[in-house]
Design a protein around this motif. Structure first.
Motif, short mmCIF file in Angstrom:
data_model
loop_
_atom_site.label_atom_id
_atom_site.label_comp_id
_atom_site.label_asym_id
_atom_site.label_seq_id
_atom_site.Cartn_x
_atom_site.Cartn_y
_atom_site.Cartn_z
N UNK A 309 0.81 -1.22 0.00
CA UNK A 309 0.00 0.00 0.00
C UNK A 309 0.84 1.26 0.00
N UNK A 310 2.10 1.14 0.42
CA UNK A 310 2.97 2.29 0.51
C UNK A 310 2.82 3.09 1.79
N UNK A 311 1.89 2.70 2.65
CA UNK A 311 1.61 3.48 3.86
C UNK A 311 2.40 3.01 5.08
N UNK A 312 2.82 1.76 5.07
CA UNK A 312 3.58 1.22 6.20
C UNK A 312 5.05 1.09 5.80
N UNK A 313 5.93 1.59 6.63
CA UNK A 313 7.36 1.53 6.38
C UNK A 313 8.09 1.12 7.66
N UNK A 314 9.35 0.79 7.52
CA UNK A 314 10.12 0.37 8.69
C UNK A 314 11.46 1.08 8.73
N UNK A 315 11.88 1.41 9.93
CA UNK A 315 13.24 1.85 10.19
C UNK A 315 13.85 0.82 11.13
N UNK A 316 15.13 0.56 10.96
CA UNK A 316 15.75 -0.45 11.81
C UNK A 316 17.22 -0.14 12.01
N UNK A 317 17.75 -0.74 13.04
CA UNK A 317 19.18 -0.67 13.35
C UNK A 317 19.66 -2.12 13.38
N UNK A 318 20.59 -2.51 12.50
CA UNK A 318 20.91 -3.94 12.37
C UNK A 318 21.70 -4.53 13.52
N UNK A 319 22.32 -3.69 14.34
CA UNK A 319 23.17 -4.21 15.42
C UNK A 319 22.93 -3.42 16.70
N UNK A 320 23.28 -4.05 17.81
CA UNK A 320 23.38 -3.32 19.07
C UNK A 320 24.68 -3.73 19.74
N UNK A 321 25.33 -2.79 20.39
CA UNK A 321 26.68 -3.02 20.91
C UNK A 321 26.74 -3.04 22.43
N UNK A 322 25.62 -3.26 23.04
CA UNK A 322 25.42 -3.32 24.50
C UNK A 322 26.39 -2.42 25.26
N UNK A 323 27.31 -2.98 26.05
CA UNK A 323 28.14 -2.16 26.93
C UNK A 323 29.02 -1.15 26.24
N UNK A 324 29.35 -1.37 24.98
CA UNK A 324 30.18 -0.40 24.26
C UNK A 324 29.47 0.94 24.09
N UNK A 325 28.13 0.93 24.17
CA UNK A 325 27.34 2.14 23.98
C UNK A 325 26.79 2.72 25.28
N UNK A 326 27.15 2.13 26.40
CA UNK A 326 26.52 2.49 27.67
C UNK A 326 26.77 3.94 28.09
N UNK A 327 27.88 4.52 27.63
CA UNK A 327 28.18 5.90 28.02
C UNK A 327 27.07 6.87 27.66
N UNK A 328 26.29 6.57 26.64
CA UNK A 328 25.19 7.47 26.26
C UNK A 328 24.22 7.62 27.42
#
Length: 437
Positions: A309-328
């Protein structure tokens, strides 16, 4: 997008952000590996049941002797509440310990970053409310999938899109619900000896496989975002990133969702075990709906994958880096007084379900063990059933038989009414019941 500049200003003023870490396991070690590379961030206290193991972890991730010598290593959680500590990171994985440590940090006026999602799902709404009253930040841990998903949901809503579904990917087959630590490694392509030599905990890794961890993380997302929980639990549909907007749309529009606005987990395996094309096993996603024809046209013009229909779309992040990103999370709490995800209500719960026929007198062994796995359900359903939350299914004895596949209830087990985690959970349930009237 100013965390680094804010940190630089603090560092230039001679006021670094000081952190205490409780739990130096894999998540904690990944966080520690980044610390020497972030001027202005100081981990002054590391609490672990085995302080020498924590020291060894610091060496393994690249800390030099001077940095190790300047750090306090202790088994005593009270040392994490030192006057100069600004943020406490709870990374033990124990629901009971997590509640105890979070409350101690809140009472001491410290911001708390809750890596321990098991504790968050057991009593997070209560802890967040207590933190708010004290004027400190209670936050989910950036880098872990709940906080990353909550961020994507917030982005979608703030830009004017309706969130249809949000969640993560994982490796799933229906048979995994009954897997125990004895046969977990075959599903990871490892031998028991290989896993042991790598220091991998079979019960922890089994909680990732048997559906429990997925249920816990989706409950955390629902509680943080206000999204609903599927009434019959997670479906785990096989789905690659290109098919997210086609599969994860309401049934009325041709998808699998009973309604819009749900959390859901997609599997990286087809039901016959074949790998899904372009799977999202390590990532997170949000499916959104265009509010008008013009926005739908923009989806097409800018290359978003949509449904027919063109009305539904997706955004995604293929990875997560757990503790490496914790500073945020740590810097957001210390420098902005903002959380990276926080429970704002009690919408999702994780009930204990028998992996086999269980007999009166048996002892339950918690997430990823031999006796129960965790099933996601709406909080109101859990309260109505009197379901025993998976976070309390640790070393409690059954007082009656429970059939394979049945929900274990509070009335099926002996519980210590004086236990702090039991009391916290009961208080949260009582508050939720009062609110729903």
């Amino acid at each position: 997008m100013n965390l680094f500049s804010l940190l630089q200003a603090r560092n230039a003023a001679g006021k670094p952000v000081r952190v205490a870490l409780i739990g130096a396991g894999k998540f904690g070690s990944m966080f520690l590996s980044q610390v020497p590379h972030v001027p202005g961030l100081v981990v002054s206290v590391i609490v672990d049941l085995d302080p020498q193991r924590a020291r060894d972890a610091c060496k393994t991730v690249g800390w030099d002797e001077a940095l190790i010598a300047a750090t306090t290593f202790t088994p005593d959680p009270a040392k994490a509440m030192a006057d100069d500590v600004e943020v406490v990171v709870e990374a033990t994985g124990s629901p009971a310990a997590g509640i105890r440590h979070a409350r101690a940090a809140i009472a001491a006026g410290k911001h708390i970053v809750m890596v321990n999602v098991e504790a968050d799902v057991l009593a997070g709404p209560l802890l967040a409310a207590e933190a708010h009253k004290t004027g400190v930040v209670y936050s989910l841990a950036y880098g872990d999938q709940p906080a990353l998903t909550a961020e994507m949901v917030d982005w979608a809503r703030a830009t004017g899109f309706r969130v249809v579904a949000a969640g993560k990917g994982t490796k799933y087959l229906p048979a995994y619900h009954d897997v125990t630590p004895d046969n977990v490694w075959q599903h990871y392509g490892l031998t028991a000896a290989e896993a042991q030599s790598a220091g991998m905990n079979p019960q922890m890794f089994n909680s990732f496989l048997d559906g429990t961890k997925s249920a816990i993380e989706m409950a955390a997302i629902a509680n943080a975002t206000g999204l609903d929980v599927p009434s019959e639990g997670l479906l785990f549909p096989p789905c690659g990133v290109d098919d997210l907007p086609h599969v994860l749309r309401p049934r009325a529009a041709g998808g699998i969702l009973e309604q819009a606005g749900l959390v859901e987990v997609v599997s990286s395996l087809e039901r016959d075990g074949r790998p899904v094309f372009r799977d999202l096993r390590w990532g997170v996603y949000v499916v959104l709906e265009a509010p008008n024809d013009y926005a739908a046209d923009c989806f097409r013009q800018y290359g978003l994958k949509t449904d027919a229909s063109g009305r539904y779309a997706a955004m995604y992040k293929p990875y997560h880096l757990i503790g490496l990103e914790l500073n945020i999370s740590i810097l957001s709490a210390a420098l902005r007084k903002e959380e990276t995800g926080q429970p704002r209500g009690f919408r999702g719960d994780v009930a204990s379900v028998a992996k086999r026929d269980l007999a009166k007198g048996e002892m339950l062994d918690g997430e990823g063990g031999y006796t129960v796995w965790g099933r996601l359900m709406p909080a109101e359903t859990s309260l109505r059933l009197g379901a025993l939350p998976i976070g309390l299914a640790h070393r409690v004895r059954l007082i009656r038989d429970v059939a394979h596949g049945a929900v274990v209830r509070w009335s099926d087990v002996e519980v210590d009414a004086n236990d702090e985690s039991v009391q916290a959970r009961r208080a949260m349930e009582a508050a939720a019941s009062k609110t729903s009237r």
